[in-house]
Structures are given as C-alpha cells and as structure tokens.
Design an enzyme around this catalytic site. Structure first.
Site, PDB file in Angstrom:
ATOM      1  N   LEU A 154       0.253   1.145  11.103  1.00  0.00           N
ATOM      2  CA  LEU A 154       0.019   1.990   9.939  1.00  0.00           C
ATOM      3  C   LEU A 154       0.616   1.367   8.684  1.00  0.00           C
ATOM      4  O   LEU A 154       1.686   0.773   8.741  1.00  0.00           O
ATOM      5  CB  LEU A 154       0.723   3.341  10.110  1.00  0.00           C
ATOM      6  CG  LEU A 154       0.454   4.162  11.353  1.00  0.00           C
ATOM      7  CD1 LEU A 154       1.348   5.390  11.351  1.00  0.00           C
ATOM      8  CD2 LEU A 154      -1.006   4.543  11.395  1.00  0.00           C
ATOM      9  N   ARG A 155      -0.073   1.520   7.556  1.00  0.00           N
ATOM     10  CA  ARG A 155       0.511   1.150   6.272  1.00  0.00           C
ATOM     11  C   ARG A 155       0.846   2.418   5.527  1.00  0.00           C
ATOM     12  O   ARG A 155       0.065   3.385   5.537  1.00  0.00           O
ATOM     13  CB  ARG A 155      -0.500   0.351   5.424  1.00  0.00           C
ATOM     14  CG  ARG A 155      -0.815  -1.031   5.935  1.00  0.00           C
ATOM     15  CD  ARG A 155      -2.057  -1.573   5.258  1.00  0.00           C
ATOM     16  NE  ARG A 155      -3.194  -0.721   5.610  1.00  0.00           N
ATOM     17  CZ  ARG A 155      -4.376  -0.822   5.019  1.00  0.00           C
ATOM     18  NH1 ARG A 155      -4.549  -1.673   4.022  1.00  0.00           N
ATOM     19  NH2 ARG A 155      -5.392  -0.054   5.383  1.00  0.00           N
ATOM     20  N   ASN A 226       3.082  -8.391  11.549  1.00  0.00           N
ATOM     21  CA  ASN A 226       3.801  -8.118  10.291  1.00  0.00           C
ATOM     22  C   ASN A 226       4.357  -9.388   9.675  1.00  0.00           C
ATOM     23  O   ASN A 226       4.313  -9.591   8.469  1.00  0.00           O
ATOM     24  CB  ASN A 226       4.918  -7.104  10.541  1.00  0.00           C
ATOM     25  CG  ASN A 226       4.426  -5.686  10.290  1.00  0.00           C
ATOM     26  OD1 ASN A 226       3.250  -5.484  10.004  1.00  0.00           O
ATOM     27  ND2 ASN A 226       5.326  -4.733  10.399  1.00  0.00           N
ATOM     28  N   PHE A 267      -3.970  -9.677   1.481  1.00  0.00           N
ATOM     29  CA  PHE A 267      -2.573 -10.096   1.515  1.00  0.00           C
ATOM     30  C   PHE A 267      -2.349 -11.479   0.938  1.00  0.00           C
ATOM     31  O   PHE A 267      -1.500 -12.236   1.405  1.00  0.00           O
ATOM     32  CB  PHE A 267      -1.989  -9.926   2.912  1.00  0.00           C
ATOM     33  CG  PHE A 267      -1.558  -8.507   3.135  1.00  0.00           C
ATOM     34  CD1 PHE A 267      -2.496  -7.477   3.149  1.00  0.00           C
ATOM     35  CD2 PHE A 267      -0.228  -8.180   3.260  1.00  0.00           C
ATOM     36  CE1 PHE A 267      -2.116  -6.152   3.288  1.00  0.00           C
ATOM     37  CE2 PHE A 267       0.163  -6.846   3.412  1.00  0.00           C
ATOM     38  CZ  PHE A 267      -0.793  -5.838   3.442  1.00  0.00           C
ATOM     39  N   GLY A 271       2.858 -11.925  -6.682  1.00  0.00           N
ATOM     40  CA  GLY A 271       3.549 -10.957  -7.523  1.00  0.00           C
ATOM     41  C   GLY A 271       5.042 -10.947  -7.239  1.00  0.00           C
ATOM     42  O   GLY A 271       5.666 -11.996  -7.043  1.00  0.00           O
ATOM     43  N   CYS A 278       9.202  -2.062   6.483  1.00  0.00           N
ATOM     44  CA  CYS A 278       8.667  -2.779   7.652  1.00  0.00           C
ATOM     45  C   CYS A 278       8.724  -4.291   7.547  1.00  0.00           C
ATOM     46  O   CYS A 278       9.429  -4.944   8.310  1.00  0.00           O
ATOM     47  CB  CYS A 278       7.245  -2.305   7.933  1.00  0.00           C
ATOM     48  SG  CYS A 278       7.187  -0.598   8.423  1.00  0.00           S
TER      49      CYS A 278
END
Ligand code: UDX
Length: 457
Positions: A154-155, A226, A267, A271, A278
C-alpha cells in the site's frame, strides 16, 4: 472464515476494513486502548482518502468491529493478520518486539488451530522465528499454528485503491492448504467482486497476479520492492545533479529513459528525495539484514547517502539565492512527506525547516493536512491554512510537497505579495516557463533556473 487484525496502524486499518468490504467478517484490535476507543467512536486517527467511506460502511453492516480485548480477537478468529509496527531500532534493524509479544499472546490465548499471517514489513526469516516462538509459547497446549507471509504494498494517500487494485497479491506459504485458504480469502479482490469506493462506475480491468512462494521469498519481495523504488528515486536525483552541471533537463531525461518498458517511468521524479515511514526504514533494515548475511549492500547504502544529500542540495540553493539567511522570511508550501497524506514521519520538509531555523530564518508554513502533526515538532512556527499568508512579504518560497492545490494557486497574486518573487521548487512541480512569464526567480532540481525579467521588482 473469521479474520482478526492485530495492530490498527496504517496497514491494519486499511487491510482490515477492505477485507471486510470484500465480504469477510473481521475483528480488529490494538494494544493502544485510546486508539480503539477513537475507532469505536467512528473517528479515524489517520488521513487516508476513501478509508472513511469503507470503514463507515463495514462497521455499520457489522462486518468489522473493533475491540481493545486482544484475547477476544484471537479466540474468535481462524485467520490472524499481524499488522503491528516494526520500527527501526537505534542500529537501523527492524524492531520485532511487537511481533514477539503478539506471538506470545496468540500462543497463550488460542483454543483452536490458527493461521497466523505476517502482514507487517519484516526481514527475511522472521516467519521461521515466528513459527518457533508460537510453538515455544504454546508449550504443550496442543494448539496448532500455521504461519504464512502476505506483505502489503500500500502507498499512503492511495492505500484503499492500492488494496482493492494491487499489481500483485504475494503469499508465502508452506502448505497447500494454506495456499488454498489464502486464495479463497483474496478471491473477491482477484475477481473484482467488491463495492469499490474509489472508481465509479467501473474499476480498472487488470486483475492482479496471485504470487505463491515461500515465506522467506515473500519477506524478501517486500524489502526488495521498496528498496528498488528508493534506488530509482536516488538514480533520478543524481541525474538531476548531472543535468544542473551539464545543462540538461532532468524531467525530459527521465521521461525518455522511462519510456523504455525495461525501465518504466514511475518513481523517476527528481526532487527532495524520499521520506515517509516505509522507504527509508525498509532500506535501512534491508542493508542490515544483508550485513548479517555477510553481504555488503553498497548499492543501497549509496541510494541512502544520495537521498540524505537532497536536503543539503536545497539548502545550498537557498543560500546561493539569498546570500544571508539570518532574518530572512521564508515561506514553506508542504510539510507532509508526500501529497494526500498527513504523515510527516521522516518527511524531508521537516529536516529543511530545521535547517532554515538553525540558520536564523523566519519560517512560515502551510500544508493542507499535516500542520497539526507539524505543530508537535515545531510548536513555535507560524502556520497558516492560506498559502497567500505564507507568501506575503516573503523573501523566498519553498515548495517541499507537491500538493495539487499548490499547482493551482494564483501565482500572479503570489508574485505581487512576496517581498522578492523567488521560488525554489524542490518537487519540480511547477512549469519553469510559466514562472518565468510571471516574473519569478525560479529554481528547481535538474532543470534550468529562471531569473526575474519583470521590471520594477
Ligand atoms: C511506499 C511504497 O510505495 C509502498 O508500495 C509500500 O507499501 C510502502 O512504502 P509510501 O511510503 O506511501 O509507499 O510512499 P511512496 O508513494 O512510495 O513515496 C515515497 C517517497 O518517495 C515520498 O517521499 C515521495 O515524495 C518520494 N518520491 C516518490 C520521489 O521523490 N520521487 C518519485 O518519483 C516517487
């Protein structure tokens, strides 16, 4: 099949309520009595789009209920999802003490066979330890436990959507029986048979893949996924530095690189770097896990170092533009680690604010959702819900979180309200051409800066 969810943090709340929405009977518990009381009162202690709709419905329809009595949840359930936190220890390893105490409670309170599922993010081989702990703590009670792993991807900000429309559902099992049981449990999600609170009238068609593997592989899949996301972001950030030195435009570079399906465009947004609860901690835990296995994960250590440097890069730009920071008024747009969440855990913006204050700047900040949480960290900061207040009289404005609201601001008005129309966009959210047209001095990462062209300022 009666399900229990132990741990009502992000993953537990979203998984529990969505599994109830998918038709299961769920009892959710947490050892934080106040949190359970808040949830029983119908309040949600986190900001997550669509979660309120799902929770409201499944509680009203009695498919989900909260209890502060963990033993009740254990006794009632056939399948128990462990969703407790695994925060980093001092050394960066995952702290598994909450999992250990839940294992003890499950072992001592179970009166019938249980399927115990790891849903928390854990280092590989935790499943082995969990199985052993359950047997040890159950002593001779004769209770039978099967263990499985079912990592979550999940994000924050899109968690409900991600649960109902995952790219894949990963299970780590040891028995065919367990595989069958979990396939049954996820059938509504796999076949799209649920009332989707996100998409109207219809959901995206793609059915998720159901990935069946071993427990150790499932645990590794989570950390590996991740960590790879962090690697991609750090790669894009090094490209941004290169573009600044060599006159390229990182947005154009990463778009073209990402058009290669072997790489993929997601992704690769340069920046201020990745934050949140996470990615940073999972990368740390994966590095430590590799160390313990005698493998030097230099690649990830480098991604981490590059990520930490992003704040330095921004502060260098602010210093270069303002010359002296002491006494300057600096406005902050965005504190949360990313848009659509109120989460400031390991948010790069927190470190930026800390650095600006240390330099003696006067800081004013705004964020659509995270100001309450930021107040706990910076009680003396000036906050305003109105970005215009934050910009009024400012010597510089820093965009630190790319909330959609900020893109739609009246930037002409902001230009006129600022003491100096200087914007440093640490999320490459705004269009340099538009900002130049409006007469801003505009800087971002890996893209050509613009200097003020309008006379009289
Ligand atoms: C992440 C994973 O995406 C998710 O699969 C996992 O289950 C939990 O961890 P989350 O922490 O919610 O989710 O945030 P994510 O959307 O991954 O963003 C992480 C950070 O990376 C944010 O600070 C974001 O601003 C930053 N980011 C993201 C970039 O800097 N560039 C990008 O291109 C993407």
């Amino acid at each position: 099949m009666r399900l229990a969810v132990i741990g009502c943090g992000y993953v537990g709340l979203v998984s529990g309520s969505c599994l109830a929405e998918a038709g299961h009977e769920v009892i959710a518990t947490d050892n934080d009595g106040a949190r359970i009381a808040t949830l029983q009162a119908g309040k949600i202690p986190i900001y997550e789009p669509n979660l309120d709709k799902v929770l409201d419905r499944v509680v009203r329809e009695r498919r989900l209920r909260f209890t502060a009595d963990c033993t009740e949840a254990v006794r009632e359930a056939d399948v128990i999802f462990i969703c407790v936190g695994t925060p980093p220890t001092e050394s960066g390893e995952a702290d598994l003490s909450a999992i250990d105490s839940v294992a003890r409670m499950i072992a001592q309170e179970s009166r019938t066979p249980k399927l115990v599922i790891e849903k928390s993010t854990v280092p590989a081989q935790t499943g082995e330890e969990l199985k052993r702990a359950l047997q040890v703590y159950a002593k001779n009670s004769g209770a039978r436990f099967r263990v499985a792993s079912n990592p979550e991807f999940l994000r924050e900000g899109t968690a409900v959507d991600d649960f109902f429309h995952p790219d894949r559902v990963v299970i780590g099992v040891e028995e065919k029986e367990t595989e069958q049981e979990l396939r049954e449990l996820y059938r509504p999600i796999l076949e799209g048979r649920f009332r989707c609170p996100v998409h109207k009238p219809s959901c995206p068609a793609a059915a998720p893949e159901f990935v069946v593997t071993t427990i150790a592989s499932a645990e590794l899949i989570k950390h590996a996924s991740n960590s790879f996301l962090g690697l991609k972001i750090s790669y894009a950030n090094v490209l941004a530095d290169l573009c600044e030195r060599l006159g390229g435009n990182v947005d154009e570079v990463t778009r073209a690189v990402g058009l290669d399906p072997r790489i993929g465009g997601q992704f690769l947004k340069a920046g201020l770097g990745f934050g949140g609860y996470c990615l940073p901690k999972d990368i740390q835990a994966f590095i430590k896990l590799a160390d313990r296995a005698g493998i030097d994960f230099g690649l990830l250590k480098e991604a981490e170092r590059i990520n930490k440097q992003r704040v330095d890069r921004l502060i260098e730009k602010v210093k270069k533009a303002l010359w002296v920071m002491k006494g300057k008024q600096i406005g902050i747009l965005g504190i949360a680690f990313k848009p659509n969440t109120d989460d400031i855990r390991l948010a790069p913006a927190i470190e930026v604010i800390r650095r600006l204050l240390a330099e003696g700047a006067n800081v004013r900040a705004t964020d659509p959702e995270a100001m309450e949480r930021a107040r706990a960290v910076f009680p003396n900061l000036i906050y305003s819900a109105d970005p215009l207040d934050v910009a009024r009289g400012a010597d510089a404005l820093l965009v630190l979180t790319e909330w959609e609201q900020f893109r739609k601001l009246d930037w002409k008005r902001i230009h006129d309200e600022m003491a100096r129309p200087l914007v440093l966009d640490a999320r490459n959210m705004l269009h340099p051409a538009m900002m130049r047209e409006l007469g801003f001095e505009y800087m971002s990462f890996g893209r050509p800066d613009t200097v003020a062209v309008m006379a009289g300022h």
